[in-house]
Structure formats: C-alpha cells, structure tokens
Design a protein around this motif. Structure first.
Motif, PDB file in Angstrom:
ATOM      1  N   SER A  78       0.829  -1.461  -0.023  1.00  0.00           N
ATOM      2  CA  SER A  78      -0.181   0.049   0.305  1.00  0.00           C
ATOM      3  C   SER A  78       0.693   1.615   0.063  1.00  0.00           C
ATOM      4  O   SER A  78       0.196   2.524   0.114  1.00  0.00           O
ATOM      5  CB  SER A  78      -0.962  -0.161   1.484  1.00  0.00           C
ATOM      6  OG  SER A  78      -0.371  -0.511   2.782  1.00  0.00           O
ATOM      7  N   SER A  79       2.403   1.693   0.171  1.00  0.00           N
ATOM      8  CA  SER A  79       3.284   2.377  -0.190  1.00  0.00           C
ATOM      9  C   SER A  79       2.449   3.352  -1.362  1.00  0.00           C
ATOM     10  O   SER A  79       2.735   2.696  -2.206  1.00  0.00           O
ATOM     11  CB  SER A  79       4.686   1.769  -0.192  1.00  0.00           C
ATOM     12  OG  SER A  79       5.109   3.421  -0.362  1.00  0.00           O
ATOM     13  N   PRO A  80       2.332   4.521  -1.829  1.00  0.00           N
ATOM     14  CA  PRO A  80       2.066   5.246  -2.914  1.00  0.00           C
ATOM     15  C   PRO A  80       3.466   4.925  -3.428  1.00  0.00           C
ATOM     16  O   PRO A  80       3.264   6.094  -4.225  1.00  0.00           O
ATOM     17  CB  PRO A  80       1.352   6.633  -2.915  1.00  0.00           C
ATOM     18  CG  PRO A  80       2.136   6.295  -1.118  1.00  0.00           C
ATOM     19  CD  PRO A  80       1.970   5.428  -0.610  1.00  0.00           C
ATOM     20  N   ASN A  81       5.077   4.748  -3.203  1.00  0.00           N
ATOM     21  CA  ASN A  81       5.913   5.806  -3.696  1.00  0.00           C
ATOM     22  C   ASN A  81       6.513   4.452  -3.723  1.00  0.00           C
ATOM     23  O   ASN A  81       8.290   4.589  -4.418  1.00  0.00           O
ATOM     24  CB  ASN A  81       6.585   6.210  -2.538  1.00  0.00           C
ATOM     25  CG  ASN A  81       5.938   6.996  -1.460  1.00  0.00           C
ATOM     26  OD1 ASN A  81       5.802   7.564  -2.261  1.00  0.00           O
ATOM     27  ND2 ASN A  81       6.121   6.709  -0.379  1.00  0.00           N
ATOM     28  N   PRO A 104      -5.298   4.044   2.717  1.00  0.00           N
ATOM     29  CA  PRO A 104      -6.592   4.522   3.219  1.00  0.00           C
ATOM     30  C   PRO A 104      -7.771   5.583   1.862  1.00  0.00           C
ATOM     31  O   PRO A 104      -8.701   5.255   2.398  1.00  0.00           O
ATOM     32  CB  PRO A 104      -6.258   5.622   3.300  1.00  0.00           C
ATOM     33  CG  PRO A 104      -4.947   6.090   3.138  1.00  0.00           C
ATOM     34  CD  PRO A 104      -4.651   5.066   2.890  1.00  0.00           C
ATOM     35  N   ASP A 105      -7.455   4.846   0.545  1.00  0.00           N
ATOM     36  CA  ASP A 105      -7.286   6.293  -0.685  1.00  0.00           C
ATOM     37  C   ASP A 105      -8.467   4.543  -1.247  1.00  0.00           C
ATOM     38  O   ASP A 105      -8.163   3.909  -1.946  1.00  0.00           O
ATOM     39  CB  ASP A 105      -6.562   6.257  -1.614  1.00  0.00           C
ATOM     40  CG  ASP A 105      -5.833   6.375  -0.771  1.00  0.00           C
ATOM     41  OD1 ASP A 105      -6.224   7.625  -0.303  1.00  0.00           O
ATOM     42  OD2 ASP A 105      -4.430   6.961  -0.528  1.00  0.00           O
ATOM     43  N   LEU A 106      -9.313   3.708  -0.680  1.00  0.00           N
ATOM     44  CA  LEU A 106     -10.001   2.653  -0.904  1.00  0.00           C
ATOM     45  C   LEU A 106     -11.071   3.296  -0.992  1.00  0.00           C
ATOM     46  O   LEU A 106     -11.760   3.798   0.483  1.00  0.00           O
ATOM     47  CB  LEU A 106      -9.754   1.013   0.061  1.00  0.00           C
ATOM     48  CG  LEU A 106      -8.396   1.147   0.133  1.00  0.00           C
ATOM     49  CD1 LEU A 106      -8.233  -0.405   0.697  1.00  0.00           C
ATOM     50  CD2 LEU A 106      -8.258   0.489  -1.907  1.00  0.00           C
ATOM     51  N   ASP A 107     -12.880   2.541  -1.818  1.00  0.00           N
ATOM     52  CA  ASP A 107     -13.546   2.619  -1.280  1.00  0.00           C
ATOM     53  C   ASP A 107     -14.368   2.043  -0.873  1.00  0.00           C
ATOM     54  O   ASP A 107     -13.687   0.149  -0.585  1.00  0.00           O
ATOM     55  CB  ASP A 107     -13.962   3.140  -3.074  1.00  0.00           C
ATOM     56  CG  ASP A 107     -14.378   2.354  -3.614  1.00  0.00           C
ATOM     57  OD1 ASP A 107     -14.068   0.435  -3.408  1.00  0.00           O
ATOM     58  OD2 ASP A 107     -14.641   2.157  -5.350  1.00  0.00           O
ATOM     59  N   VAL A 158      -4.813  -7.035   9.909  1.00  0.00           N
ATOM     60  CA  VAL A 158      -5.016  -6.328   8.900  1.00  0.00           C
ATOM     61  C   VAL A 158      -4.769  -4.956   9.520  1.00  0.00           C
ATOM     62  O   VAL A 158      -4.760  -4.390  10.781  1.00  0.00           O
ATOM     63  CB  VAL A 158      -6.343  -6.404   8.557  1.00  0.00           C
ATOM     64  CG1 VAL A 158      -6.781  -5.840   8.997  1.00  0.00           C
ATOM     65  CG2 VAL A 158      -5.644  -4.632   6.531  1.00  0.00           C
ATOM     66  N   ILE A 159      -3.796  -3.975   9.133  1.00  0.00           N
ATOM     67  CA  ILE A 159      -2.701  -2.079   9.368  1.00  0.00           C
ATOM     68  C   ILE A 159      -3.894  -1.997   8.606  1.00  0.00           C
ATOM     69  O   ILE A 159      -3.639  -1.696   7.374  1.00  0.00           O
ATOM     70  CB  ILE A 159      -1.516  -2.811   9.364  1.00  0.00           C
ATOM     71  CG1 ILE A 159      -0.666  -3.660  10.402  1.00  0.00           C
ATOM     72  CG2 ILE A 159      -1.140  -1.112   9.543  1.00  0.00           C
ATOM     73  CD1 ILE A 159       1.108  -3.251  10.616  1.00  0.00           C
ATOM     74  N   ALA A 160      -4.169  -1.357   8.991  1.00  0.00           N
ATOM     75  CA  ALA A 160      -5.546   0.448   8.163  1.00  0.00           C
ATOM     76  C   ALA A 160      -5.181   1.571   8.820  1.00  0.00           C
ATOM     77  O   ALA A 160      -5.116   1.702  10.244  1.00  0.00           O
ATOM     78  CB  ALA A 160      -6.597  -0.097   8.703  1.00  0.00           C
ATOM     79  N   THR A 161      -4.454   1.823   8.486  1.00  0.00           N
ATOM     80  CA  THR A 161      -3.402   2.158   7.072  1.00  0.00           C
ATOM     81  C   THR A 161      -2.434   2.919   6.970  1.00  0.00           C
ATOM     82  O   THR A 161      -2.157   3.404   8.085  1.00  0.00           O
ATOM     83  CB  THR A 161      -5.002   3.075   5.867  1.00  0.00           C
ATOM     84  OG1 THR A 161      -4.760   4.463   6.909  1.00  0.00           O
ATOM     85  CG2 THR A 161      -6.376   2.557   6.367  1.00  0.00           C
TER      86      THR A 161
END
Length: 342
Positions: A175-178, A221-224, A243-246
């Motif tokens: 889930s990293s955006p980088n 966190p950017d999930l619908d 699960v780790i959020a977020t």
C-alpha cells in the motif's frame, strides 16, 4: 518536565533526514544509561493477546522509522508494546532521490516519497540477531522497485522465508504510494492470488521452522467501501491473521494551500486520521469476530488512539504523531487505553 518541544524545535531546524539520523544517535546513547529502565516504567502495563502473541501494551511503532532494524533496543526503551521494522526488500536499494521527506507542521503531517530505501533483508537480519530486547517484533516486507508486479510475489516469498525464523509477525506492505504500481496489488484479481501464495509459503515455513508466525497485510486509506469489502473477504478466506489500516494517503484536500503540500508522496499524520478510521470501521463490520485490526493514521493524542479502538481496532501504531509529540505520547496513550479496561 517535558523537554521534547524544545528538542523538536531544534531538530526541525535541520533537514528531516539529518534530524532523523541525529535523533537515533542520541537515542542509541541514552539507551545505554539508566534512563532506559526509567522510560519503560513510565508506560502503563496494558497486556493483550492478539494473533497468538502477547503484547505488554497496545501501542506499536509503525514501520518506516527504523527501516533496517538498526535501533531496536533503543526504541524498546520507549515502552512500545511492539515494534515494526522495515519496509525491507530482498535486495538493497537507495530509494528515491532527495529531498524526499517534508514536514507540514501546521497540519501535524509529513509527506514522504522515500521509496523503500533500505539495506536489504540480509542486513536487517544481522541487526535483528544483535538485539537484546524482548519487545515483540514485526518485520514489514516490500518488493524491490525494479521487480515488476507480475513477479512481486517472488520478492514477498523471499522476504517471508528469510524473516520467518526471527519475526514475531510479518507485514506484507502493498500500500505504499512510493513504489510504482505497488497499490495495484490491492485489486481483487491480484490480491487473492498473492494471499493464496503467501498462505502456502507461510505453512511451509511454519512447518520447517517449528514456529507459527502470523501474517498481516497493510492497506491504503484511499479505497472505496467496495474495495475494502473485497479486501476483507479475501483476508479472511485466505487465512491471513490481521490487517494494518492504514498506510499514507495520496489525497491532498486536507492540506491544500499549505507549504510543500503539493510534493509528491504519501501524506501521513493528522490529515489521514478520518480516512483511516473510516476504513477500520468498515473492516470491523466486514471481518469475522476476533480478526485482528491494527489501527494507524493520525494518532497524535490519546483521544485519537481511543477513536481507533472504538472504531474496531485491537491495537494501534504511531509514527508521525510520535515525531511531533515525542515519547510522552506513548505514555498518554497507554494510560488512556488501560483506563478503558478499568
């Protein structure tokens, strides 16, 4: 007397990565003094058993602060209930070009585009072997930047096999955006096969090493809500342990107009708090009773930590709030969470 505000003011005069290194140098020195035992004693005991593991309290350090596991004993002095190191990749990699870490103090936030800079799994394992603390340890795994998504599972399998003998739990970071296209692995058509392979690899490692190591997955966190539902179903169906959020967000609405707000990367800290809490609440509704949720995102106060617990988290992790508030935040949260059981 709380001297951290003064120390933070001095550190914030330095470039963020320089301040990071200096802080760890000071913390490593302090860990060799009687301060270490005193500091641990300031944190209220609040034991909990999750995923078959015993934690002395419900406050963890999120991955990213100690990427190479080089400061585990020093961090343990602060009284964390568990410490997560990484993100680590199979091969060493430098990460993205600097500057790649930015402070947004008006929002209690950071933007980072570090890009999984780390010394590789073998170096991290050497550091883990040298630790003396008994604080439960998570190892956060990622893929190398030049590994295409269709071969990403091999990087995670390598990390899982190598970390399994020493980790108390293992986190799969998708889930990293980088790292380019990494978040695409959260899509149901890729997420399911990934989890299935990880479950099979974990079973082999559990048998070979004679120990059961939980696997958790860190999501964005950017999930619908539909995507969260799909993720929850697959986590349960494929036998994941938590699960780790977020992770960080790419949404900039909450910091629009602030200096450096337009820098590329993941936004962490206070602005991500509502989104992460919403995802936790959705996961709690969708997951089976007893499935472990670790809440992280914008926890900079006892009230913020309680919000995550009330939304359905079983434990919390801190990072950006810790940078802004210092070690006193751990003590405040420990008191607040323990009081919920009184």
């Amino acid at each position: 007397m709380n001297i951290y505000p003064l120390l933070r003011a001095l550190l914030f005069q330095l470039e963020p990565e320089t301040a990071h290194r200096l802080t760890f140098s000071l913390l490593d020195l302090a860990a060799r003094t009687p301060w270490c035992r005193w500091s641990k004693q300031q944190v209220v005991a609040d034991p909990v058993t999750l995923m078959g593991l015993s934690f002395p309290n419900r406050i963890g350090l999120a991955a990213g602060l100690d990427k190479n596991g080089a400061h585990i004993d020093a961090l343990a002095c602060l009284g964390f209930g568990f410490i997560e190191i990484g993100t680590v990749t199979p091969r060493p990699q430098p990460g993205n070009p600097r500057p790649r870490l930015f402070r947004l103090p008006d929002a209690g936030a950071l933007i980072n585009r570090m890009g999984f800079n780390n010394d590789g799994i073998e170096s991290l394992l050497q550091n883990v072997a040298a630790r003396t603390s008994q604080t439960p340890l998570g190892i956060n795994l990622g893929k190398n930047f030049d590994t295409p998504n269709e071969r990403a599972i091999e990087d995670y399998r390598i990390g899982l096999r190598r970390a399994h003998p020493v980790a108390d739990y293992i986190t799969i970071n998708i889930s990293s955006p980088n790292t380019k296209n990494l978040r695409a692995l959260q899509a149901a058509d890729q997420f399911g096969p990934l989890l299935q392979t990880l479950r099979q690899e974990k079973a082999r490692c559990d048998q070979e090493n004679g120990r059961t190591v939980p696997i958790v997955v860190k999501i964005a966190p950017d999930l619908d809500e539909s995507a969260v539902q799909d993720i929850a179903r697959l986590l349960a169906d494929e036998g994941m342990d938590g699960v780790i959020a977020t992770n960080t967000t790419i949404d900039r609405a909450a910091v629009a107009g602030l200096p450096q707000a337009d820098e590329a990367g993941g936004l962490s800290g206070r602005p991500v708090r509502p989104a992460s809490t919403a995802v936790i609440r959705q996961l709690r509704d969708a997951l089976p009773r007893g499935f472990t949720i670790i809440g992280v995102g914008g926890i900079d106060s006892a009230a913020a930590a309680l919000e995550k617990i009330e939304a359905g988290a079983d434990a919390v992790q801190i990072y950006t709030g810790f940078i802004y508030e210092g070690p006193g935040l751990i003590r405040k949260i420990s008191q607040a969470l323990a009081s919920t059981r009184a």
